[in-house]
Design a protein around this motif. Sequence first.
Motif, PDB file in Angstrom:
ATOM      1  N   ILE A   1       8.636  -6.142 -11.120  1.00 29.93           N
ATOM      2  CA  ILE A   1       7.585  -7.087 -11.511  1.00 29.93           C
ATOM      3  C   ILE A   1       6.599  -7.263 -10.360  1.00 29.93           C
ATOM      4  O   ILE A   1       5.386  -7.162 -10.535  1.00 29.93           O
ATOM      5  N   VAL A   2       7.123  -7.510  -9.167  1.00 29.77           N
ATOM      6  CA  VAL A   2       6.253  -7.688  -8.002  1.00 29.77           C
ATOM      7  C   VAL A   2       5.598  -6.365  -7.624  1.00 29.77           C
ATOM      8  O   VAL A   2       4.404  -6.310  -7.299  1.00 29.77           O
ATOM      9  N   MET A   3       6.351  -5.276  -7.677  1.00 31.26           N
ATOM     10  CA  MET A   3       5.826  -3.968  -7.295  1.00 31.26           C
ATOM     11  C   MET A   3       4.640  -3.556  -8.176  1.00 31.26           C
ATOM     12  O   MET A   3       3.613  -3.094  -7.676  1.00 31.26           O
ATOM     13  N   GLU A   4       4.760  -3.742  -9.487  1.00 31.92           N
ATOM     14  CA  GLU A   4       3.675  -3.370 -10.399  1.00 31.92           C
ATOM     15  C   GLU A   4       2.454  -4.268 -10.218  1.00 31.92           C
ATOM     16  O   GLU A   4       1.327  -3.811 -10.319  1.00 31.92           O
TER      17      GLU A   4
ATOM     18  N   ARG B   1      -0.794 -14.582  -7.898  1.00 32.88           N
ATOM     19  CA  ARG B   1      -1.268 -15.132  -6.630  1.00 32.88           C
ATOM     20  C   ARG B   1      -0.484 -14.563  -5.462  1.00 32.88           C
ATOM     21  O   ARG B   1      -1.016 -14.354  -4.379  1.00 32.88           O
ATOM     22  N   LEU B   2       0.801 -14.322  -5.691  1.00 32.62           N
ATOM     23  CA  LEU B   2       1.640 -13.681  -4.680  1.00 32.62           C
ATOM     24  C   LEU B   2       1.152 -12.259  -4.416  1.00 32.62           C
ATOM     25  O   LEU B   2       1.018 -11.830  -3.272  1.00 32.62           O
ATOM     26  N   ALA B   3       0.852 -11.531  -5.486  1.00 31.03           N
ATOM     27  CA  ALA B   3       0.463 -10.128  -5.364  1.00 31.03           C
ATOM     28  C   ALA B   3      -0.871  -9.957  -4.639  1.00 31.03           C
ATOM     29  O   ALA B   3      -1.045  -9.006  -3.875  1.00 31.03           O
ATOM     30  N   THR B   4      -1.813 -10.874  -4.835  1.00 31.61           N
ATOM     31  CA  THR B   4      -3.104 -10.734  -4.159  1.00 31.61           C
ATOM     32  C   THR B   4      -2.950 -10.892  -2.658  1.00 31.61           C
ATOM     33  O   THR B   4      -3.564 -10.146  -1.887  1.00 31.61           O
ATOM     34  N   GLN B   5      -2.110 -11.821  -2.233  1.00 29.40           N
ATOM     35  CA  GLN B   5      -1.924 -12.023  -0.789  1.00 29.40           C
ATOM     36  C   GLN B   5      -1.162 -10.859  -0.166  1.00 29.40           C
ATOM     37  O   GLN B   5      -1.473 -10.435   0.954  1.00 29.40           O
TER      38      GLN B   5
ATOM     39  N   ASP C   1      13.578 -12.044  -7.831  1.00 26.55           N
ATOM     40  CA  ASP C   1      14.117 -12.454  -9.126  1.00 26.55           C
ATOM     41  C   ASP C   1      13.846 -13.919  -9.439  1.00 26.55           C
ATOM     42  O   ASP C   1      14.222 -14.405 -10.498  1.00 26.55           O
ATOM     43  N   LYS C   2      13.147 -14.630  -8.545  1.00 22.40           N
ATOM     44  CA  LYS C   2      12.867 -16.051  -8.752  1.00 22.40           C
ATOM     45  C   LYS C   2      11.368 -16.327  -8.846  1.00 22.40           C
ATOM     46  O   LYS C   2      10.926 -17.447  -8.579  1.00 22.40           O
ATOM     47  N   VAL C   3      10.586 -15.329  -9.233  1.00 21.25           N
ATOM     48  CA  VAL C   3       9.142 -15.520  -9.374  1.00 21.25           C
ATOM     49  C   VAL C   3       8.837 -16.241 -10.684  1.00 21.25           C
ATOM     50  O   VAL C   3       9.693 -16.358 -11.552  1.00 21.25           O
ATOM     51  N   LYS C   4       7.585 -16.699 -10.812  1.00 25.39           N
ATOM     52  CA  LYS C   4       7.160 -17.417 -12.003  1.00 25.39           C
ATOM     53  C   LYS C   4       5.917 -16.770 -12.595  1.00 25.39           C
ATOM     54  O   LYS C   4       5.147 -16.113 -11.890  1.00 25.39           O
TER      55      LYS C   4
END
Length: 146
Positions: free
Chosen positions: A103-106, A30-34, A63-66
Amino acid sequence: MYTQKSFVLKPAEADKKWFVVDAQDQIVGRLATQIADILRGKLNPKFTYNTDSGDYVVVINADKVKFTGDKWNAKEYNWHTNFTGGIKTRSAKEQLEKHPELIVMEAVKGMLPKNTLGRKQLTKLKVFAGATHDHAAQNPVEYKLK
Protein backbone atom coordinates in the motif's frame (compact mmCIF):
# COMPACT_ATOMS: atom_id res chain seq x y z
CA MET A 1 30.87 41.35 -16.57
CA TYR A 2 30.58 38.61 -13.92
CA THR A 3 28.31 35.67 -14.53
CA GLN A 4 27.54 33.14 -11.86
CA LYS A 5 27.60 29.47 -12.80
CA SER A 6 24.71 27.19 -11.95
CA PHE A 7 25.33 24.52 -9.36
CA VAL A 8 25.02 20.92 -10.54
CA LEU A 9 25.32 18.14 -7.98
CA LYS A 10 27.30 15.11 -9.10
CA PRO A 11 25.98 11.71 -7.89
CA ALA A 12 29.28 10.95 -6.11
CA GLU A 13 29.01 14.17 -4.10
CA ALA A 14 25.54 13.40 -2.72
CA ASP A 15 25.62 12.79 1.04
CA LYS A 16 22.96 10.12 1.54
CA LYS A 17 21.41 9.61 4.98
CA TRP A 18 19.02 6.99 6.36
CA PHE A 19 15.68 7.92 7.92
CA VAL A 20 13.04 5.87 9.76
CA VAL A 21 9.42 6.90 9.31
CA ASP A 22 6.70 5.50 11.59
CA ALA A 23 3.53 5.11 9.50
CA GLN A 24 1.24 4.33 12.43
CA ASP A 25 -2.04 6.29 12.19
CA GLN A 26 -0.79 8.26 9.15
CA ILE A 27 -2.95 8.97 6.11
CA VAL A 28 -1.44 7.16 3.13
CA GLY A 29 -1.38 10.01 0.60
CA ARG A 30 0.09 12.58 2.96
CA LEU A 31 2.66 10.06 4.15
CA ALA A 32 3.62 9.19 0.57
CA THR A 33 4.19 12.80 -0.51
CA GLN A 34 6.65 13.42 2.31
CA ILE A 35 8.48 10.14 1.65
CA ALA A 36 8.70 10.94 -2.07
CA ASP A 37 10.26 14.33 -1.27
CA ILE A 38 12.91 12.63 0.89
CA LEU A 39 13.66 10.00 -1.79
CA ARG A 40 14.02 12.65 -4.49
CA GLY A 41 16.21 14.86 -2.31
CA LYS A 42 13.94 17.90 -2.42
CA LEU A 43 14.67 18.65 1.24
CA ASN A 44 18.40 19.03 0.56
CA PRO A 45 19.68 22.52 -0.24
CA LYS A 46 21.77 21.02 -3.07
CA PHE A 47 18.76 19.46 -4.85
CA THR A 48 19.35 18.81 -8.53
CA TYR A 49 16.32 17.49 -10.36
CA ASN A 50 18.20 15.17 -12.74
CA THR A 51 20.49 13.57 -10.13
CA ASP A 52 19.73 10.91 -7.54
CA SER A 53 20.52 13.10 -4.54
CA GLY A 54 17.86 11.76 -2.15
CA ASP A 55 18.14 9.83 1.08
CA TYR A 56 17.13 6.31 2.10
CA VAL A 57 13.80 5.83 3.90
CA VAL A 58 12.75 2.90 6.12
CA VAL A 59 9.01 2.81 6.80
CA ILE A 60 7.79 0.80 9.79
CA ASN A 61 4.23 -0.05 10.91
CA ALA A 62 2.90 -0.01 7.34
CA ASP A 63 0.05 -2.24 8.49
CA LYS A 64 -1.34 0.59 10.66
CA VAL A 65 -1.88 3.26 8.00
CA LYS A 66 -5.20 5.01 7.41
CA PHE A 67 -7.29 6.05 4.44
CA THR A 68 -9.86 8.84 4.44
CA GLY A 69 -13.45 8.30 3.40
CA ASP A 70 -14.51 4.88 2.11
CA LYS A 71 -11.21 4.08 0.38
CA TRP A 72 -10.78 0.83 2.33
CA ASN A 73 -13.63 -0.62 0.25
CA ALA A 74 -13.61 1.56 -2.87
CA LYS A 75 -9.88 1.72 -3.70
CA GLU A 76 -8.61 -1.17 -5.82
CA TYR A 77 -5.14 -2.50 -6.55
CA ASN A 78 -4.75 -4.14 -9.97
CA TRP A 79 -2.01 -6.31 -11.46
CA HIS A 80 -1.63 -8.73 -14.34
CA THR A 81 -0.33 -12.29 -14.15
CA ASN A 82 0.95 -12.26 -17.79
CA PHE A 83 -1.52 -14.99 -18.67
CA THR A 84 -4.56 -14.51 -20.91
CA GLY A 85 -7.35 -12.91 -18.91
CA GLY A 86 -5.02 -12.59 -15.94
CA ILE A 87 -6.06 -9.22 -14.52
CA LYS A 88 -6.37 -9.50 -10.73
CA THR A 89 -7.95 -7.00 -8.36
CA ARG A 90 -7.89 -6.50 -4.59
CA SER A 91 -9.60 -3.91 -2.44
CA ALA A 92 -7.47 -1.85 -0.07
CA LYS A 93 -8.80 -3.84 2.88
CA GLU A 94 -7.74 -7.15 1.28
CA GLN A 95 -4.35 -5.65 0.37
CA LEU A 96 -3.85 -4.60 4.00
CA GLU A 97 -4.43 -8.20 5.14
CA LYS A 98 -2.17 -9.86 2.54
CA HIS A 99 0.59 -7.33 1.69
CA PRO A 100 0.34 -4.13 3.78
CA GLU A 101 3.77 -2.91 2.67
CA LEU A 102 2.55 -2.68 -0.95
CA ILE A 103 0.00 0.00 0.00
CA VAL A 104 2.75 2.44 0.97
CA MET A 105 5.06 1.28 -1.84
CA GLU A 106 2.45 1.86 -4.57
CA ALA A 107 1.48 5.27 -3.15
CA VAL A 108 5.09 6.47 -3.15
CA LYS A 109 5.76 4.95 -6.57
CA GLY A 110 2.93 7.02 -8.02
CA MET A 111 4.53 10.23 -6.72
CA LEU A 112 8.00 9.66 -8.17
CA PRO A 113 9.04 10.45 -11.76
CA LYS A 114 8.02 7.86 -14.35
CA ASN A 115 11.52 7.25 -15.75
CA THR A 116 14.76 5.43 -14.92
CA LEU A 117 15.64 7.98 -12.24
CA GLY A 118 12.30 7.45 -10.49
CA ARG A 119 12.76 3.68 -10.53
CA LYS A 120 16.24 4.07 -9.06
CA GLN A 121 14.91 6.35 -6.33
CA LEU A 122 12.20 3.82 -5.44
CA THR A 123 14.89 1.24 -4.61
CA LYS A 124 15.91 3.45 -1.68
CA LEU A 125 12.51 2.86 -0.02
CA LYS A 126 12.32 -0.03 2.45
CA VAL A 127 8.85 -0.81 3.84
CA PHE A 128 8.09 -3.14 6.76
CA ALA A 129 4.67 -4.16 8.08
CA GLY A 130 5.75 -4.42 11.73
CA ALA A 131 7.67 -2.23 14.13
CA THR A 132 11.05 -3.88 13.46
CA HIS A 133 13.32 -3.52 10.43
CA ASP A 134 16.54 -5.01 9.07
CA HIS A 135 18.51 -1.77 8.66
CA ALA A 136 19.76 -1.03 12.17
CA ALA A 137 23.38 -1.27 10.94
CA GLN A 138 22.87 1.90 8.86
CA ASN A 139 22.00 3.89 12.04
CA PRO A 140 18.85 5.51 10.63
CA VAL A 141 17.58 8.73 12.20
CA GLU A 142 13.90 9.02 13.12
CA TYR A 143 12.10 11.46 10.82
CA LYS A 144 9.13 13.37 12.27
CA LEU A 145 6.38 13.82 9.71
CA LYS A 146 4.75 17.22 9.35
